[in-house]
Design an enzyme around this catalytic site. Structure first.
Site, PDB file in Angstrom:
ATOM      1  CG  PHE A 124     -74.856-108.663  71.181  1.00  0.00           C
ATOM      2  CD1 PHE A 124     -76.145-108.903  70.731  1.00  0.00           C
ATOM      3  CD2 PHE A 124     -73.948-108.089  70.313  1.00  0.00           C
ATOM      4  CE1 PHE A 124     -76.521-108.575  69.436  1.00  0.00           C
ATOM      5  CE2 PHE A 124     -74.322-107.758  69.014  1.00  0.00           C
ATOM      6  CZ  PHE A 124     -75.609-108.001  68.573  1.00  0.00           C
ATOM      7  CG  ASP A 194     -73.081-103.587  75.566  1.00  0.00           C
ATOM      8  OD1 ASP A 194     -73.961-102.718  75.396  1.00  0.00           O
ATOM      9  OD2 ASP A 194     -72.540-104.197  74.631  1.00  0.00           O
ATOM     10  CE1 TYR A 219     -78.232-100.934  66.561  1.00  0.00           C
ATOM     11  CE2 TYR A 219     -76.282 -99.578  66.235  1.00  0.00           C
ATOM     12  CZ  TYR A 219     -76.859-100.823  66.466  1.00  0.00           C
ATOM     13  OH  TYR A 219     -76.057-101.920  66.597  1.00  0.00           O
ATOM     14  CE  LYS A 220     -78.984-102.870  69.668  1.00  0.00           C
ATOM     15  NZ  LYS A 220     -77.924-103.636  70.343  1.00  0.00           N
ATOM     16  NE  ARG A 368     -84.452-109.286  69.954  1.00  0.00           N
ATOM     17  CZ  ARG A 368     -83.349-108.559  69.823  1.00  0.00           C
ATOM     18  NH1 ARG A 368     -82.460-108.510  70.778  1.00  0.00           N
ATOM     19  NH2 ARG A 368     -83.141-107.853  68.723  1.00  0.00           N
TER      20      ARG A 368
HETATM   21  C1  LIG Z   1     -76.880-104.158  69.556  1.00  0.00           C
HETATM   22  C2  LIG Z   1     -75.725-104.527  70.401  1.00  0.00           C
HETATM   23  C3  LIG Z   1     -74.418-104.169  70.031  1.00  0.00           C
HETATM   24  C4  LIG Z   1     -74.197-103.543  68.694  1.00  0.00           C
HETATM   25  O1  LIG Z   1     -72.878-103.282  68.433  1.00  0.00           O
HETATM   26  P1  LIG Z   1     -72.511-102.479  67.121  1.00  0.00           P
HETATM   27  O2  LIG Z   1     -71.078-102.254  67.242  1.00  0.00           O
HETATM   28  O3  LIG Z   1     -73.349-101.257  67.089  1.00  0.00           O
HETATM   29  O4  LIG Z   1     -72.877-103.337  65.944  1.00  0.00           O
HETATM   30  C5  LIG Z   1     -73.394-104.445  70.922  1.00  0.00           C
HETATM   31  N1  LIG Z   1     -73.628-105.053  72.094  1.00  0.00           N
HETATM   32  C6  LIG Z   1     -74.868-105.412  72.469  1.00  0.00           C
HETATM   33  C7  LIG Z   1     -75.100-106.062  73.778  1.00  0.00           C
HETATM   34  C8  LIG Z   1     -75.941-105.171  71.626  1.00  0.00           C
HETATM   35  O5  LIG Z   1     -77.170-105.552  71.977  1.00  0.00           O
END
Ligand SMILES: *Cc1c(COP(=O)(O)O)cnc(C)c1O
Length: 409
Positions: A124, A194, A219-220, A368
């Site tokens: 990501f 992560d 939030y996921k 997705r």
């Molecule tokens: C959604 C996501 C994030 C989100 O990071 P934020 O700091 O909350 O914006 C980070 N890493 C991964 C792999 C994600 O999928």
């Protein structure tokens, strides 16, 4: 599989009753809980009470009276149970990006003689960006961002940290955390994971696999609401040595002593920084209650059944319309999402959303579909595929409206 067989799966589903704990708009099929989880019913009432009673009435007394000051620890302990950590090894704070910055700096400090950070080029972007920022800050680091099949060779005796996201956000590929952590350790490196697409989606075993640090998203799959606080994990064995470079007062040993010198807290609190966002933290706190009586092994089993069913039902359509499955079919390598590549993926997804099925699109060409076992029914999978078939058959996606890119995809 026939519709009758699919409905029978819903009847025998041990998680079927959990759906009632969520507020899902009538008629909507939501396949985007991997991006923003739906609203658990308990949240509105709880946040309303925090606003009206705790903030509105009890005001500043609430820091003690309602334990606001310990919310990051309490919420962290709830998350710990879902990711194979001890209650005192996880804290809720900041965003995933900020937490990654903190733990990456702390990890590099534990390997001062090494100068290489290894990650995957399809990680990501925020994870890669944070590594770049850290590298600029410290100077003299080599960033080795390689393909999945090159990771093993990229690890060597100069590697300080292997930094990966357990589930690939585009393809849903699930890494073997045990194996990669072990490979990193064999080279003397540390492993940071992560868990953005893992926590709340399936059982995670951080301690069993000897992970060194982890971060993740509120939030996921944890359903904490837009921009919910994230979390970070530091095992007990690293806590004393995890240097808090973002040395704010909430990570101080005695925040209310108001002394000029920074002395880090002994425990995981040292990786918190400033005052927690009490309202959003309270929403996440209430949202996590849906997991209180949930067996994550059952969640995993249903997740695999849902994604298997989706892949099966999509088969003929995928072949007919050139939708290329990019998610592993092997269970051990699959997260809780299914993705297809299609050159018109953006427009197809927009057209599908207009038909009441919400998934999302990730550049350059990935559609997705996220599967959240606590509130999705097998019959929803059937209906989603039916509606997508209609979008493809009738070429609804050709409407120019659906090709106009919004700011957030
Ligand atoms: C959604 C996501 C994030 C989100 O990071 P934020 O700091 O909350 O914006 C980070 N890493 C991964 C792999 C994600 O999928």
């Amino acid at each position: 599989m026939t519709l009758a067989e699919i409905e029978a799966l819903d009847h025998s589903d041990p998680l079927h009753h959990k759906r009632a704990e969520f507020d899902i708009p009538e008629g909507l099929i939501y396949l985007d809980g991997n991006s923003l989880g739906v609203l658990p019913r308990a949240v509105s009432g709880h946040v309303g009470n925090v606003v009206k009673q705790q903030w509105g009435h009890d005001l500043i007394r609430s820091w003690n009276l309602h334990g606001w000051v310990d919310l990051p620890i309490r919420v962290g302990a709830k998350i710990a149970g879902l990711i194979g950590a001890e209650a005192d090894e996880v804290v809720a704070a900041d965003s995933t990006s900020v937490n990654l910055f903190k733990v990456l700096l702390a990890a590099l400090r534990l390997r001062p003689e090494r100068r290489v950070i290894v990650s995957e080029i399809d990680n990501f972007p925020t994870d890669l960006y944070i590594a770049q920022g850290v590298s600029h800050l410290l100077g003299g680091y080599e960033l080795r961002f390689v393909r999945k099949d090159q990771l093993e060779d990229a690890l060597d005796d100069r590697t300080a940290v292997l930094m990966l996201t357990e589930v690939d956000y585009r393809t849903g590929y699930l890494y073997d955390m045990a194996r990669l952590t072990q490979l990193a350790h064999q080279k003397g490196a540390l492993a940071i994971w992560d868990l953005a697409h893992s926590a709340g989606a399936f059982p995670v075993h951080l301690n069993r696999h000897q992970a060194d640090f982890a971060v993740g998203c509120g939030y996921k799959y944890l359903n904490g609401g837009p921009g919910a606080p994230a979390f970070l994990f530091v095992p007990r064995r690293h806590q004393q040595a995890a240097f808090p470079f973002l040395s704010g007062w909430m990570g101080h040993q005695a925040p209310f002593a108001f002394v000029p010198e920074y002395v880090a807290a002994e425990d995981i609190r040292r990786l918190t920084v400033g005052t927690p966002g009490v309202l959003s933290m309270s929403a996440l706190d209430a949202a996590l209650e849906v997991f209180a009586d949930v067996n994550m092994e059952e969640v995993r089993q249903k997740s695999l059944q849902l994604t298997d069913l989706f892949i099966e039902l999509m088969g003929p359509m995928a072949a007919r319309y050139g939708l290329e499955l990019v998610t592993p079919t092997e269970h051990a390598r699959r997260g809780s999402q299914v993705s297809y590549r299609h050159p018109e993926g953006y427009a197809v997804m927009q057209a599908l959303i207009s038909q009441g099925v919400i998934g999302d699109f990730r550049a350059p060409d990935i559609m997705r579909f996220g599967f959240t076992p606590l509130y999705l029914r097998f019959a929803d999978v059937w209906a989603a595929v039916e509606r997508l078939d209609q979008v493809m058959r009738q070429e609804l996606w050709r409407d120019p409206r659906y090709s106009q890119r919004a700011k957030v995809t």
